[in-house]
Structures are given as structure tokens and as C-alpha cells.
Design a protein around this motif. Structure first.
Motif, short mmCIF file in Angstrom:
data_model
loop_
_atom_site.label_atom_id
_atom_site.label_comp_id
_atom_site.label_asym_id
_atom_site.label_seq_id
_atom_site.Cartn_x
_atom_site.Cartn_y
_atom_site.Cartn_z
N ILE A 1 36.49 34.09 42.53
CA ILE A 1 35.12 35.46 42.75
C ILE A 1 34.21 35.05 43.66
O ILE A 1 33.10 36.21 44.22
CB ILE A 1 35.13 35.50 41.48
N ALA A 2 32.86 34.26 43.21
CA ALA A 2 32.10 34.57 43.53
C ALA A 2 32.30 33.90 45.84
O ALA A 2 31.91 34.20 46.55
CB ALA A 2 31.53 32.46 43.81
N PHE A 3 33.30 33.50 45.63
CA PHE A 3 33.90 33.43 46.98
C PHE A 3 34.36 34.76 47.70
O PHE A 3 33.42 34.52 48.84
CB PHE A 3 35.07 32.60 47.56
N HIS A 4 34.31 35.45 47.35
CA HIS A 4 34.28 36.82 47.84
C HIS A 4 32.85 37.68 47.82
O HIS A 4 32.93 38.79 48.07
CB HIS A 4 35.92 37.95 47.50
N ILE A 5 31.87 37.63 46.26
CA ILE A 5 31.09 38.03 46.32
C ILE A 5 30.02 37.84 47.35
O ILE A 5 29.19 38.89 47.58
CB ILE A 5 30.82 38.28 44.66
#
Length: 647
Positions: free
Chosen positions: A317-321
Motif C-alpha cells: 500500500i505505502a510502496f505504491h502511494i
């Protein structure tokens, strides 16, 4: 001079005569401002003015590449110039606001006190096992759902979701005498199947169950009013509450200020059924006697069609935001503990102070957004700025309470998901059917002897490795289990000032005694796992305080009780703090969990950008209905594209 008492009596008489006029005036004013609110932002481009999805790239498994994104350590030289905003905290509430601002070319700096970004969306890896710390399952991620659309836009369509088993939750009511399961209730998702799960378990109580879900649906239908009370002008909402407008509009107050238990007692006398209908209170952390019925209604409807888990684990989630924030010139920096919010001496917030060892770095921006929770935010503000403002923050902190402390046990297991027959579902294991009494008795226990010798009243048991098809390829031959419950902060408070890893034998004995009790109870249901343990780690309320900055070891922010959902608290816990330059996001704005914090982020971004982003999102969704749907992962684990693993 007229007697004050007679003056007061005259006023009361006049108020009584006019008391029905006030709500009518209030409703009229509210209608005027609603029209204005829903027309905001039509002329300019917003974060959702165009579809930003792109073809999904292979899953990145290279640790160095992932670390560069989600573990970018703070250095003063990395701070971008001419910032538009600073966000304190990189949970989904903070990242979502930063991403939406970045989509309109705002340069945002996100500061995370932990060594990796994501808040409760982060994962950790130890000895060949990966564990998620907060993302266990998410509902409403069907292709046509607006939540799915929002996440796709924030991640440019790079997140893939795996559905859990159709029987995604299982309730286990334990026999107190034997410690063995007395009643096992599988909960299925998908249309009528959800309600039918309860009817199948309690056929004689069908009428009570259907009545309960009628109330659930009615309560959930009033959430739009709650949202409006948080985004419309504060003075207007305050006036509407004081004039008694809201009860004239709908029954929001009726549902929000009454407990879940009060409704359960109304619909049935069957204690097993009460326990079953209230089973997932662990998802927001307040037992039925305390929990607002409104938040329970929101949760049950959220999962009625089933649940999902992110491919590649929660850190995806964080990796792609984060790349969407960086693309606009912003940064997400970790190991950056914000210890103060800076003001200009005249009541306006202008930046933050970051502490690195003995060094303090001041970072300035015209907007500061806090995803650190309302209690921590107030602690970071100067007394002077609180006194100069008309902000309700101090009043809120004194009137609500933090949620209960949480304990987590992470068990690495020898053997694959297939070999150990691990299901992609959650188990809710209860000591008995008196879930309020058992919870209260456990939380009231006094820690004195070095251990806690008691059956834990509630266990949430999950197998994250079974929820992600890629886990076996990434960690072959291994699997994992997570077991979660609640525990009083007071049991651990005496060690709060001791550094992590140096809290002494007493602390270790206490946490291990509770953790072993949790694991032993779990193994009553899964006896074949008892000798498969290869790794065993325990998180306590102090662990939560260390890693996610919670004030008393809670994971859900402010307690989700009826006090938090009083009309006054609803309007006070809002994105606009009434302190110029300072905004709130995350789970204290709306509700807890991934979706609650994300919704808080959407409301916060709407407030900052002065446009109705919910309307914009719906408009984008309508425009995409005729387009080809984005590529979806297969539900069949045998057809997982190994290119996703970077091969």
C-alpha cells in the motif's frame, strides 16, 4: 433593575415558545450551505479529474529497491524547498492526503517517526517470516466499488487484491468449563449469504436477526450526515447541533449515542446470538456495552460482501502511494520524530520541529496535517496557540478517552499453507457468550504477581500467509499466524520510560505469560500447529506506543464509544482544527481501520483543497463505466503470474 431570575424565566418561556422555530431556521441555513458545498471545485481540475491507472507492473521483491521507497531515512538535506504542506505520520490517513494534494501539483513532505513508512500498513520480516501489523482484511473492494476506485487512483492501479475465503470470518464460542469450542459459526460474504449465516446458526431467531439488520442498514444510511457535520463550516455545524436541527433531519443521534448492547438487548434474549451479532467489536476496540451502534453498523455493512487482502502483503500500500507524492516534488522520510508543531506567535501554525538525537530541525510550510492522532497533536501544540484559538481540540481530548491497549503475537510456522491446511479467513474466539462481562473482568484484573493467569476473553486469529498467493513463492516452506487481543495499559505502564529491549525480566515474563495463554487457546482450535512453531514474537501496548506513537498502546485511536459519537464530538473531531494552518486526518477524524482512516484522509483533502472530492470520485467512476476494467489478479492460486514476483 429587573430581577435576573425573572429575566431568566422570561427567556426560558420565550425559548419554549420558539423551540420549534429554531430547527426550521437551522434546516434552512443548512440547506443553503449544502448547496454551496456540493458545488465547490467544479471549475478547476482536482485529484480525480482524470483516470491515473496504468498497466500493473511486476511485484518488486528486491529489498534494496523497496527500502529506497519505504525506508528513506530523514536527513535535513532531503527536505524539498518551497513546501506546500507537511504531513505528520505516514499511515493511510497521512499518505492519502499527501497523494491527493500531490495530484494537484502540491509539494508535500511526509514525516514518519518509525524506520519505515506505512503506519499500521507496514510489515516486518524476521527469520524468513513476514508479518503484517494492521492490515488483516478489507471489505468493499469489488471492481465497481468507489473504495476500490479511490485506492486505484491513489496507487495508479498498482495494487492487486486477493479475496479471502467465502467463509471469511468464523465465530467460536468456547465452553468455559472445558475450554473447547461449544458453538462454531461460519460467516459468509455476498448478498443475502451474510445475514443467512446468522440465521443458519440460530434458525429460531430469524425474526430477531432480520430486525437487527434492518436497524444496521438504517443506522449506516445516516453516515452521510456524519460526514457533512465534519466538513461543513464549524460554526454552522455547532449552530445546527445547538438548535436541535439534526434530530429533525434523521436519526443519526439515535444510533450514534446509543450502545451496541442496548440494541442487542432490544432484539433478543439469546446470549449466544448477542455474542454472534456483536462478534467483530475487536475491529474497532470497544465492547458492546461501550461501543456506538453506529460504528458497528458501518463495520457489518462494510464486510457483508466479503473481504480482501493485498497481493504482496500490506507494505504494498505505502510502496505504491509514495511514488505519487514524490512525482510532484514531495518526499516521504522515515526516522523523523516530530516533537513540536511550530506557530508564528499569533496563533497560526507554520511548521514542525523534528528531533534527531540531540539535534532539532525546524521545517516550515503553510499547511501542517497531523495523522498522529488527536491526543498526540494536542501534545505537540504550544499552550499559547491553543489558548489564542477557538479550537475545540483541548476540550475533545479532555472529554474522550484513548482506546484499549492491544497485544499481538506473531508466530512463524514450519510448513507451507497447503501442508498445514491454513485457511484464508479470520477466527474470532470468545471465552464464552457473556462477551461484555468477560471483557470487563479481564481488563479490571490487577497485575501484581508477574504473570496474568486467566483465559483471554477475545482472540482474533489470522493466517496472513494464506491470504496472499505470493507468500509461498517469497517465503517457500513457511507460513505465519497472528493472534491479537486487548490488554490494559496499566499492566505495562511502569516500564514506559525504559528503552525498547531493556525493560527487564519482569516485563518479559508478563508479556510472555499473556502471549503463551493466547497461543495455547489458539491451539485448542488448531492443535496440529502446536509443534510447528519456529518463531514467536510478542507486541504489547508499549510496542504500539514505540512503533506507531499511540498514547496508551491503543491501535484504534480514540475509543469508539458513545461519547466519541455524540453529536458534539462528531463536529469537534474534524479535519479543520480551527487553528489556522493545522488540519487533522486519519482514524480520529472519521472511524478506525484502513477504510476509516482513508475516509478521514479524503475528508481532510477535501477541506484543504476546498472541493468536494467525494463528488469528484463518483463523477470519475461514472465516466469509467464504459471503459475496459483494469487487469485483475486471478482468484486461482495456480494461475498466479510469476512475473509479478520479478522473475
Amino acid at each position: 433593575m429587573e430581577d435576573p431570575l425573572s429575566m431568566s424565566s422570561g427567556f426560558l418561556a420565550e425559548y419554549t415558545r420558539l423551540k420549534y422555530v429554531f430547527p426550521v431556521i437551522g434546516v434552512t441555513l443548512l440547506g443553503v450551505f449544502l448547496k454551496s458545498f456540493f458545488s465547490r471545485g467544479k471549475e478547476t481540475a482536482g485529484p480525480f479529474s482524470r483516470d491515473t491507472r496504468r498497466p500493473r507492473a511486476p511485484l518488486v521483491v528486491d529489498r534494496a529497491a523497496r527500502k529506497a521507497v519505504i525506508q528513506n531515512r530523514f536527513q535535513e538535506s532531503k527536505i524539498p524547498q518551497d513546501l506546500d504542506a507537511i504531513v505528520i505520520g505516514s499511515g493511510i490517513g497521512g499518505l492519502s492526503v499527501a497523494s491527493m494534494m500531490a495530484k494537484v501539483n502540491k509539494k508535500v513532505l511526509v514525516l514518519e517517526q518509525h524506520d519505515r513508512a506505512g503506519g499500521c500498513c507496514h510489515t516486518f520480516v524476521e527469520k524468513g517470516f513476514e508479518f503484517d501489523v494492521g492490515i488483516h482484511y478489507i471489505g468493499e473492494l469489488e471492481e465497481e466499488n468507489k473504495l476500490r476506485l479511490l485506492i486505484d487512483q491513489l496507487t495508479e492501479g498498482q495494487l492487486a487484491w486477493q479475496p479471502l475465503d467465502n467463509n471469511f470470518d468464523t465465530i467460536v464460542l468456547t465452553n468455559k468449563s472445558t475450554g473447547k469450542p461449544a458453538k462454531v459459526i461460519p460467516i459468509r460474504g455476498g448478498g443475502d449469504a451474510y445475514i443467512q449465516s446468522f440465521i443458519d446458526a440460530f434458525p429460531a431467531e430469524e425474526a430477531a436477526i432480520r430486525r437487527f439488520f434492518v436497524l444496521i442498514n438504517e443506522a449506516e444510511s445516516h453516515m452521510s450526515t456524519l460526514v457533512m457535520l465534519k466538513v461543513l463550516p464549524y460554526w454552522l455545524c455547532r449552530l445546527a447541533v445547538r438548535l436541535g436541527v439534526i434530530p429533525w433531519l434523521n436519526r443519526l443521534k439515535y444510533f450514534s449515542e446509543r450502545s451496541l448492547k442496548s440494541f442487542l438487548d432490544e432484539v433478543t434474549t439469546n446470549e449466544d446470538l448477542k455474542a454472534a451479532l456483536g462478534y467483530c467489536y475487536g475491529d474497532y476496540g470497544s465492547p458492546p456495552a461501550e461501543a456506538s451502534f453506529l460504528v458497528h453498523a458501518l463495520l457489518l455493512n462494510h464486510y457483508k460482501d466479503g473481504a480482501y487482502y493485498p497481493f504482496g502483503g500490506a507494505s504494498e500500500i505505502a510502496f505504491h502511494i509514495i511514488p505519487t507524492i514524490v512525482a510532484a516534488g514531495g518526499r516521504v522520510l522515515t526516522s523523523a520524530r516530530v516533537t513540536g508543531i511550530v506557530d508564528d506567535g499569533h496563533g497560526r501554525v507554520v511548521g514542525v520541529r523534528v528531533t534527531k538525537g540531540s539535534q532539532e530541525v525546524e521545517v516550515r510550510a503553510p499547511i501542517v496535517v497531523s495523522d498522529a492522532g488527536i491526543v498526540n497533536t494536542v501534545r505537540m501544540l504550544s499552550k499559547d496557540v491553543l489558548e489564542k484559538s477557538r479550537s475545540p481540540l483541548s476540550q475533545v481530548v479532555s472529554s474522550v478517552k484513548p482506546g484499549y491497549g492491544c497485544m499481538s503475537v506473531y508466530i512463524g510456522l514450519r510448513g507451507s499453507n497447503e501442508k498445514l491446511n491454513l485457511p484464508a479467513r479470520n477466527y474470532w474466539i470468545f471465552k464464552g457468550n457473556k462477551i461484555d462481562d468477560d471483557f470487563a473482568a479481564f481488563m479490571a484484573m490487577k497485575y501484581q504477581t508477574g504473570t496474568v493467569d486467566a483465559t483471554v476473553p477475545l482472540l482474533y486469529v489470522s493466517f496472513p500467509s494464506a491470504k496472499d498467493y505470493t507468500f509461498e513463492q517469497r517465503y517457500p516452506g513457511n507460513s505465519c499466524c497472528a493472534v491479537i487481543t486487548f490488554a490494559p495499559w496499566e499492566w505495562f505502564e511502569s516500564w514506559k520510560d525504559a528503552p525498547k529491549g531493556r525493560r527487564g525480566d519482569g516485563y518479559t515474563v508478563l508479556k510472555q505469560s499473556i502471549a503463551r495463554a493466547m497461543w495455547n487457546q489458539t491451539c485448542e482450535l488448531f492443535p496440529h500447529l502446536k509443534d510447528k512453531e519456529a518463531y514467536f514474537e510478542v507486541g504489547t501496548p508499549l510496542t504500539n506506543q514505540h512503533y506507531i506513537g499511540s498514547s496508551r498502546g491503543e491501535i484504534y485511536g480514540v475509543s469508539h464509544d458513545t461519547k466519541r459519537f455524540s453529536l458534539q464530538s462528531i463536529i469537534d473531531m474534524r479535519p479543520d482544527t480551527q487553528i489556522p494552518g493545522l488540519y487533522l486526518t486519519g482514524q480520529d477524524v472519521y472511524t478506525c481501520s484502513f477504510v476509516g482512516a482513508l475516509t478521514g484522509g479524503l475528508m481532510c483533502a477535501s477541506t484543504i483543497l476546498q472541493r468536494n472530492l467525494h463528488r469528484d470520485l463518483l463523477k470519475l467512476g461514472r465516466s469509467l463505466k464504459q471503459l475496459e476494467p483494469t487487469q485483475q489478479p486471478s482468484d486461482d492460486p495456480t494461475s498466479v503470474d510469476t512475473r509479478w514476483l520479478g522473475e
